[in-house]
Design a protein around this motif. Structure first.
Motif, short mmCIF file in Angstrom:
data_model
loop_
_atom_site.label_atom_id
_atom_site.label_comp_id
_atom_site.label_asym_id
_atom_site.label_seq_id
_atom_site.Cartn_x
_atom_site.Cartn_y
_atom_site.Cartn_z
N SER A 118 -26.69 4.76 0.09
CA SER A 118 -27.29 4.74 1.46
C SER A 118 -26.44 3.71 2.23
O SER A 118 -26.43 3.94 3.69
N SER A 128 -27.83 4.07 6.15
CA SER A 128 -29.20 4.73 6.61
C SER A 128 -30.16 3.98 5.61
O SER A 128 -30.03 3.48 4.58
N LYS A 133 -37.33 9.20 4.70
CA LYS A 133 -36.71 10.35 4.15
C LYS A 133 -37.62 11.05 3.13
O LYS A 133 -38.59 10.14 2.66
N MET A 156 -41.14 6.52 2.08
CA MET A 156 -40.74 7.75 2.12
C MET A 156 -41.74 8.87 1.87
O MET A 156 -42.73 8.64 1.35
N ASN A 189 -33.84 14.80 0.70
CA ASN A 189 -32.60 14.08 1.18
C ASN A 189 -32.29 13.42 0.05
O ASN A 189 -31.07 13.21 -0.19
#
Ligand code: 3PG
Length: 306
Positions: A118, A128, A133, A156, A189
């Motif tokens: 990420s 990110s 996510k 998350m 994701n």
């Protein structure tokens, strides 16, 4: 009894010391074969071993046949796809694993790999965050459960698919079970793989599942390379230039993946999920204790070739 620790990838010293103390304390003898490079070294070392402790070392029928005194082999770890169970059973050798003992190390690495990808493999540029996510846990066993727990700490949204685990147990952990594998991939994701490598799962993660992932999806493999259909992974990454793949077990064609996809893919040079002193100590000592108990009382609690 002679207990042989045969590890191509050696345990941390503290783990070896602990194993030695358990084996000696029970009146057995410890032998060590570390960082061996040829099959012959292993064949030679197992000749007079009564018990064997290994990691991902391949215990083939050739090894089992040469180990004429062998009574028990313990895979210090979770996955036992490296043991030829049929050969063990035919020769009356009890095969065991040490489930859960190195799970935390693998779960931490899965999260670390997600962060690494990420953040553009720590190259300059805008990355990110994990927060907010959705992470899909493919198989909710010891490692999957811990990845879910850590992911919740990152705020998350955690979903999981595991037909072998009661949904109520998944819900009790604050994780949302989904009813199909397709739905898991479509919503994730990040998709964290925790299936073992066996006849049913080998090559089972391919183009159809991978391309269901949302834009920017990242497939995280701390399980086994064999569960991936490599040709289909390559096709998916070629067609979907937004997808990423991070793995702790280099693909057979990892060099091609690296060359074609650059920082969209990353592989550890050698499987390092369980490469912590803590995991080595937990799994190594558990293996030694299981062997000592087996010889003392016949205990076969963790036998996998029943
Ligand atoms: C396991 O199945 O326990 C892990 O893959 C660890 O493997 P290793 O002992 O070879 O690091």
């Amino acid at each position: 009894m002679k207990v042989l620790v045969a590890t191509d990838k050696p345990f941390a010293k503290a783990a070896v010391d602990g194993i030695r103390s358990i084996v000696d304390g029970a009146g057995h003898t410890l032998a060590l074969l570390e960082k061996y490079t040829t099959d012959d070294e292993l064949y030679n070392a197992v000749k007079d071993a009564d018990a064997l402790i290994v990691r991902s070392d391949k215990i083939t029928s050739e090894v089992v046949c040469r180990a004429s005194n062998l009574k028990i082999v313990v895979r210090a770890g979770a996955g036992y796809d490296n043991l030829d169970l049929t050969a063990c059973s035919e020769k009356g050798v009890v095969a065991m694993n040490t489930p859960g003992q190195n799970s935390n190390a693998v779960a931490e690495l899965a999260i670390g790999m997600m962060i690494y990808l990420s953040r553009n493999c720590f190259n300059p540029g805008t990355g990110s965050e994990l927060k907010g996510k959705t992470i899909g846990i493919h198989a909710y066993g010891n490692v999957g459960k811990l990845v879910a727990k850590l992911a919740k700490g990152f705020d998350m949204n955690v979903i999981a698919f595991d037909p072998f685990v009661d949904s109520a147990k998944i819900i009790a952990d604050g994780v949302t079970p989904v009813s199909t594998l397709e739905e898991l991939y479509e919503k994730s994701n990040f998709l964290s793989l925790h299936i073992p490598a066996n006849a049913q799962t080998k090559g089972s993660v391919g183009y159809d599942l991978i391309t269901r992932m949302p834009k920017g999806g990242c497939l995280v493999n701390t399980a086994r390379k064999e569960v991936i259909n490599e040709a289909e992974l390559l096709k998916a990454l070629e067609e979907r230039t937004d997808l990423k793949y991070v793995t702790d077990i280099p693909a057979d064609n990892q060099a091609i993946l690296n060359e074609k996809f650059g920082s969209r893919v990353f592989a550890s040079p050698k499987k390092m999920g369980a490469e912590t002193a803590e995991a080595n100590i937990n799994a190594g000592l558990a293996a030694a204790n299981q062997i000592v108990q087996f010889f003392a009382t016949g205990d076969k609690t963790f036998q996998v070739n029943k």
